[in-house]
Design a protein around this motif. Sequence first.
Motif, PDB file in Angstrom:
ATOM      1  N   PRO A  59      18.294 -11.412  89.415  1.00 38.97           N
ATOM      2  CA  PRO A  59      18.410 -11.185  90.856  1.00 38.97           C
ATOM      3  C   PRO A  59      18.164 -12.428  91.719  1.00 38.97           C
ATOM      4  O   PRO A  59      18.490 -12.409  92.909  1.00 38.97           O
ATOM      5  N   SER A  60      17.647 -13.477  91.144  1.00 40.92           N
ATOM      6  CA  SER A  60      17.429 -14.675  91.958  1.00 40.92           C
ATOM      7  C   SER A  60      18.637 -15.619  91.927  1.00 40.92           C
ATOM      8  O   SER A  60      18.627 -16.676  92.552  1.00 40.92           O
ATOM      9  N   VAL A  61      19.692 -15.206  91.202  1.00 46.49           N
ATOM     10  CA  VAL A  61      20.893 -16.048  91.084  1.00 46.49           C
ATOM     11  C   VAL A  61      21.994 -15.492  91.989  1.00 46.49           C
ATOM     12  O   VAL A  61      22.246 -14.289  92.000  1.00 46.49           O
ATOM     13  N   LYS A  62      22.606 -16.379  92.761  1.00 43.42           N
ATOM     14  CA  LYS A  62      23.743 -15.976  93.605  1.00 43.42           C
ATOM     15  C   LYS A  62      24.999 -16.614  93.049  1.00 43.42           C
ATOM     16  O   LYS A  62      25.064 -17.825  92.894  1.00 43.42           O
ATOM     17  N   ARG A  63      26.002 -15.814  92.739  1.00 43.95           N
ATOM     18  CA  ARG A  63      27.226 -16.352  92.156  1.00 43.95           C
ATOM     19  C   ARG A  63      28.359 -16.335  93.166  1.00 43.95           C
ATOM     20  O   ARG A  63      28.635 -15.307  93.784  1.00 43.95           O
ATOM     21  N   MET A  64      28.990 -17.494  93.323  1.00 45.43           N
ATOM     22  CA  MET A  64      30.137 -17.613  94.228  1.00 45.43           C
ATOM     23  C   MET A  64      31.261 -16.691  93.782  1.00 45.43           C
ATOM     24  O   MET A  64      31.602 -16.645  92.594  1.00 45.43           O
TER      25      MET A  64
ATOM     26  N   GLN B  45      24.969  -2.949  84.165  1.00 44.99           N
ATOM     27  CA  GLN B  45      24.535  -1.709  84.791  1.00 44.99           C
ATOM     28  C   GLN B  45      23.707  -2.048  86.027  1.00 44.99           C
ATOM     29  O   GLN B  45      23.177  -3.135  86.160  1.00 44.99           O
ATOM     30  N   GLY B  46      23.589  -1.065  86.890  1.00 38.29           N
ATOM     31  CA  GLY B  46      22.677  -1.176  88.008  1.00 38.29           C
ATOM     32  C   GLY B  46      23.283  -1.816  89.242  1.00 38.29           C
ATOM     33  O   GLY B  46      24.485  -2.074  89.314  1.00 38.29           O
ATOM     34  N   GLY B  47      22.401  -2.061  90.215  1.00 33.71           N
ATOM     35  CA  GLY B  47      22.852  -2.460  91.530  1.00 33.71           C
ATOM     36  C   GLY B  47      23.299  -3.908  91.635  1.00 33.71           C
ATOM     37  O   GLY B  47      22.691  -4.808  91.051  1.00 33.71           O
ATOM     38  N   TYR B  48      24.369  -4.092  92.385  1.00 28.81           N
ATOM     39  CA  TYR B  48      24.860  -5.420  92.753  1.00 28.81           C
ATOM     40  C   TYR B  48      25.255  -5.398  94.215  1.00 28.81           C
ATOM     41  O   TYR B  48      25.590  -4.342  94.768  1.00 28.81           O
ATOM     42  N   ALA B  49      25.209  -6.562  94.837  1.00 32.08           N
ATOM     43  CA  ALA B  49      25.724  -6.705  96.195  1.00 32.08           C
ATOM     44  C   ALA B  49      26.780  -7.802  96.201  1.00 32.08           C
ATOM     45  O   ALA B  49      26.685  -8.778  95.446  1.00 32.08           O
ATOM     46  N   LEU B  50      27.787  -7.606  97.031  1.00 29.18           N
ATOM     47  CA  LEU B  50      28.784  -8.656  97.305  1.00 29.18           C
ATOM     48  C   LEU B  50      28.722  -8.889  98.808  1.00 29.18           C
ATOM     49  O   LEU B  50      28.934  -7.955  99.598  1.00 29.18           O
ATOM     50  N   VAL B  51      28.419 -10.102  99.180  1.00 28.81           N
ATOM     51  CA  VAL B  51      28.163 -10.410 100.590  1.00 28.81           C
ATOM     52  C   VAL B  51      29.061 -11.552 101.043  1.00 28.81           C
ATOM     53  O   VAL B  51      29.068 -12.625 100.432  1.00 28.81           O
ATOM     54  N   LYS B  52      29.816 -11.299 102.089  1.00 25.59           N
ATOM     55  CA  LYS B  52      30.732 -12.316 102.621  1.00 25.59           C
ATOM     56  C   LYS B  52      29.978 -13.300 103.501  1.00 25.59           C
ATOM     57  O   LYS B  52      29.195 -12.895 104.369  1.00 25.59           O
ATOM     58  N   MET B  53      30.229 -14.579 103.288  1.00 24.06           N
ATOM     59  CA  MET B  53      29.578 -15.606 104.114  1.00 24.06           C
ATOM     60  C   MET B  53      30.375 -15.805 105.396  1.00 24.06           C
ATOM     61  O   MET B  53      31.577 -15.999 105.372  1.00 24.06           O
TER      62      MET B  53
ATOM     63  N   ASP C 171      15.755  -1.764  87.853  1.00 28.90           N
ATOM     64  CA  ASP C 171      15.367  -1.639  86.442  1.00 28.90           C
ATOM     65  C   ASP C 171      16.341  -2.343  85.499  1.00 28.90           C
ATOM     66  O   ASP C 171      15.993  -2.647  84.360  1.00 28.90           O
ATOM     67  N   ASP C 172      17.576  -2.547  85.946  1.00 25.33           N
ATOM     68  CA  ASP C 172      18.576  -3.201  85.099  1.00 25.33           C
ATOM     69  C   ASP C 172      18.594  -4.717  85.268  1.00 25.33           C
ATOM     70  O   ASP C 172      19.346  -5.403  84.568  1.00 25.33           O
ATOM     71  N   ALA C 173      17.805  -5.222  86.199  1.00 28.76           N
ATOM     72  CA  ALA C 173      17.732  -6.678  86.369  1.00 28.76           C
ATOM     73  C   ALA C 173      17.016  -7.292  85.170  1.00 28.76           C
ATOM     74  O   ALA C 173      16.083  -6.699  84.616  1.00 28.76           O
ATOM     75  N   ASP C 174      17.485  -8.461  84.732  1.00 30.32           N
ATOM     76  CA  ASP C 174      16.866  -9.130  83.587  1.00 30.32           C
ATOM     77  C   ASP C 174      17.192 -10.616  83.681  1.00 30.32           C
ATOM     78  O   ASP C 174      18.323 -11.037  83.452  1.00 30.32           O
ATOM     79  N   ALA C 175      16.180 -11.396  84.027  1.00 26.89           N
ATOM     80  CA  ALA C 175      16.399 -12.831  84.244  1.00 26.89           C
ATOM     81  C   ALA C 175      16.709 -13.564  82.943  1.00 26.89           C
ATOM     82  O   ALA C 175      17.268 -14.656  82.968  1.00 26.89           O
ATOM     83  N   ARG C 176      16.357 -12.966  81.787  1.00 18.17           N
ATOM     84  CA  ARG C 176      16.568 -13.674  80.513  1.00 18.17           C
ATOM     85  C   ARG C 176      17.936 -13.397  79.901  1.00 18.17           C
ATOM     86  O   ARG C 176      18.424 -14.165  79.098  1.00 18.17           O
ATOM     87  N   ARG C 177      18.507 -12.262  80.253  1.00 18.36           N
ATOM     88  CA  ARG C 177      19.826 -11.925  79.683  1.00 18.36           C
ATOM     89  C   ARG C 177      20.876 -12.908  80.186  1.00 18.36           C
ATOM     90  O   ARG C 177      20.881 -13.270  81.353  1.00 18.36           O
ATOM     91  N   LYS C 178      21.743 -13.344  79.298  1.00 15.02           N
ATOM     92  CA  LYS C 178      22.856 -14.200  79.728  1.00 15.02           C
ATOM     93  C   LYS C 178      24.137 -13.587  79.177  1.00 15.02           C
ATOM     94  O   LYS C 178      24.733 -14.085  78.218  1.00 15.02           O
ATOM     95  N   PRO C 179      24.549 -12.452  79.753  1.00 16.43           N
ATOM     96  CA  PRO C 179      25.645 -11.683  79.136  1.00 16.43           C
ATOM     97  C   PRO C 179      26.945 -12.474  78.982  1.00 16.43           C
ATOM     98  O   PRO C 179      27.693 -12.235  78.045  1.00 16.43           O
ATOM     99  N   THR C 180      27.211 -13.411  79.900  1.00 16.90           N
ATOM    100  CA  THR C 180      28.477 -14.143  79.779  1.00 16.90           C
ATOM    101  C   THR C 180      28.485 -15.062  78.560  1.00 16.90           C
ATOM    102  O   THR C 180      29.548 -15.390  78.044  1.00 16.90           O
ATOM    103  N   SER C 181      27.299 -15.487  78.071  1.00 20.89           N
ATOM    104  CA  SER C 181      27.330 -16.282  76.838  1.00 20.89           C
ATOM    105  C   SER C 181      27.061 -15.472  75.583  1.00 20.89           C
ATOM    106  O   SER C 181      27.626 -15.761  74.525  1.00 20.89           O
TER     107      SER C 181
END
Length: 198
Positions: A68-73, A142-150, A167-177
């Motif tokens: 949750p502390s990562v913001k992806r463009m 799974q779980g909540g996501y937000a998409l926010v327009k700048m 509950d689905d947030a996980d800073a250690r998971r790196k699903p894309t890798s």
Amino acid sequence: MATKNEYKDKRDFSKTPEPEGGKLEGNPQNPTFVIQKHDATNLHYDFRLEIDGTLKSWAVPKGPSTNPSVKRMAIPTEDHPLEYGNFEGTIPEGEYGGGTVMIWDKGTFKNLKHDKDGKEISLSKSYKMGTLEFSLEGEKLQGGYALVKMKSGNMKGNWLLIKMDDDDADARRKPTSTQNKSVVSGRTMNEIAKEDKS
Ligand code: MN
């Protein structure tokens, strides 16, 4: 009178295996999402949400995060037909978006956006306002996501994809890798590229 259709205008369906679309009807009660890993000029993940019978689409260069502390463009791209959610294969070199496409994740999602009185704000209204909040029920995500327009600054017009701190947030998971196979075929990008060469 022909209506402008950016998706069709960009593609030659005699050359690309991508669907022309326009036949599937959406299910607003149980909308779908898909995330396609796309090895085009620059590798990216196409994030698509069913809103008003079409797939609203963003290209996310680094892909979604579960931290949750990562913001992806997330760069907005043209609406895609609902049929695109089933497309996995290779777009020929030289065609628009040429490269391999994998269905990296797919499933359904729920709108989480409510006004201060607790009344749901529709997905189409949230999209127009530039703040979507939703919960994914995918195989990988799974779980909540937000998409926010700048709305200002040098990234104006682009969006940010942010995992909600639930509950689905996980800073250690790196699903894309760590989870790099198709959820529909179990194939890697290389396997799709070899088998679906067009
Ligand atoms: Mn793409």
